[in-house]
Write an enzyme that holds these catalytic residues in place. Structure first.
Site, short mmCIF file in Angstrom:
data_model
loop_
_atom_site.label_atom_id
_atom_site.label_comp_id
_atom_site.label_asym_id
_atom_site.label_seq_id
_atom_site.Cartn_x
_atom_site.Cartn_y
_atom_site.Cartn_z
N CYS A 1 14.58 -2.76 27.31
CA CYS A 1 13.41 -2.06 27.86
C CYS A 1 12.09 -2.80 27.57
O CYS A 1 11.24 -2.94 28.46
CB CYS A 1 13.35 -0.63 27.34
SG CYS A 1 13.75 -0.47 25.60
N HIS B 1 6.73 2.55 25.87
CA HIS B 1 6.60 1.45 24.93
C HIS B 1 5.26 0.74 25.17
O HIS B 1 4.88 0.51 26.33
CB HIS B 1 7.71 0.41 25.13
CG HIS B 1 9.07 0.85 24.68
ND1 HIS B 1 9.30 2.00 23.96
CD2 HIS B 1 10.28 0.26 24.83
CE1 HIS B 1 10.60 2.10 23.70
NE2 HIS B 1 11.22 1.05 24.22
#
Ligand code: A2P
Length: 342
Positions: free
Chosen positions: A129, A249
């Site tokens: 990711c 994130h």
């Protein structure tokens, strides 16, 4: 457009549920969608797009007749069933790290290296990711100015560690509020010898340690970035940190470009207007990306772009994206869409 039979392995998990949502939202040309998980979830009903789907146990026969199988149930399940699914005729899009560095398996971010997709490929790996959002943002910079060095520090959300980690963060927040003792069982990783609270904390360990002193998450970012950019000479270093953020994130990224005398405005302009990238960069109005606002969004957000005062070719920036979407489910579905287009 040809309609295909789809399976989602890990359909009850943090990423699996988002894959189903994205398939529905994007009107994916699915003839049928089969939801697979562990035996524990067999019979569970999941609603999406006006349909009720019943979860089935992941067994070899479940892949009969499947054209595209998304895997997001952990590396061990991928290793157990991905080849089985391929042998029964499916293309596997794997969200785990099981096959990413296998030189025969493409590691794909469609807008960066989608040209490597071939018709009827066995297994296709979806990158980590944190890697996806970084390479997606840096692709136009690399294309225009060349890129020889990346130093990245991540600020990663708990949802990247699955639904148990999300539950642990909320349980610990309650325990903290109630002044109860804080129980830590999931992070930094379920298999770790010691566990630390994530609520009101920052844990500089994601995944296990390698003898080099880097964590496996950091090595994933370093190795996957080079593979996706097709540049083994690029210098990439990562420090990965888990934060008490549920989704999204963030990354502080330092880059060095090949070309000299590039301005901040040119770096910014290279990313502006690119599909999938949103530049949010205006200190005067305190405009910069934040995970809270990236949650639920498909794009990668970039801001805080500035020149390094000491390196003539160095720039810093802040890159944020929803780790469950572009970092996982959306990227996988985009890979599937690209395969179907072909
Ligand atoms: P289950 O809900 O039945 O345990 P997350 O990444 O959010 O932790 O989710 C993990 C996903 O992997 C879940 O869908 C989970 O299903 C699935 N899973 C876990 N163990 C197995 C297994 N042995 N076989 C198939 N799926 C599994």
């Amino acid at each position: 457009m040809k309609k295909v039979n789809v399976a989602i392995v890990g359909a009850t998990g943090a990423v699996g549920t988002k894959i189903l949502e994205k398939l529905v939202e994007r009107n994916f040309p699915a003839q049928s969608i089969k939801l697979l998980a562990s035996k524990r979830s067999a019979g569970v009903e999941i609603q999406a797009g006006g349909h009720t789907y019943t979860v089935e146990e992941t067994v070899p026969d479940a892949f009969d007749g499947i054209d595209i199988a998304f895997f997001s149930a952990g590396g061990s399940i991928s290793k157990m069933f991905a080849h089985e699914a391929v042998s029964r005729g499916a293309v596997v899009i794997d969200n785990t790290s099981a096959f990413r560095m296998d030189e025969n398996i493409p590691l794909i971010v469609p807008e960066v290296n989608g040209q490597l997709l071939k018709e009827k490929q066995g297994i296709i790996a979806n990158p980590n990711c944190s890697t996806i959002q970084m390479v997606a943002a840096l692709k136009p910079v690399k294309e225009q100015f060349g890129l020889n060095r990346i130093v990245v520090s991540t600020y990663q959300a708990v949802s990247g560690a699955g639904s148990e980690a999300i539950d642990e963060l909320s349980a610990q927040s309650m325990q903290f509020e109630n002044r109860d003792s804080i129980e830590a069982k999931v992070l930094p990783s379920a298999s770790a010898e010691r566990h630390y609270p994530i609520a009101f904390n920052a844990i500089p360990q994601i995944d296990a340690f390698d003898p080099s002193g880097y964590t496996l998450e950091e090595l994933k970012m370093m190795n996957e970035t080079k593979k996706i950019f097709g540049d083994n000479e690029m210098s990439v270093t990562a420090t990965c940190v888990r934060l008490p953020v549920v989704t999204g994130h963030s990354e502080s990224v330092y880059i060095e470009v090949d070309k000299e005398n590039v301005s901040v405005e040119e770096i910014r302009a290279s990313m502006e207007g690119i599909t999938g990238i949103v530049v949010q960069d205006d200190p005067a109005t305190q405009t910069y990306p934040m995970p809270l606002y990236a949650e639920g969004r498909d794009e990668v957000f970039v801001g805080r772009i500035r020149k390094d005062p000491h390196s003539p070719t160095g720039f810093h920036m802040w890159i944020v994206s929803d780790n469950l979407l572009k970092g996982a489910a959306l990227n996988s579905v985009q890979i599937a869409e690209m395969l179907i287009e072909q």
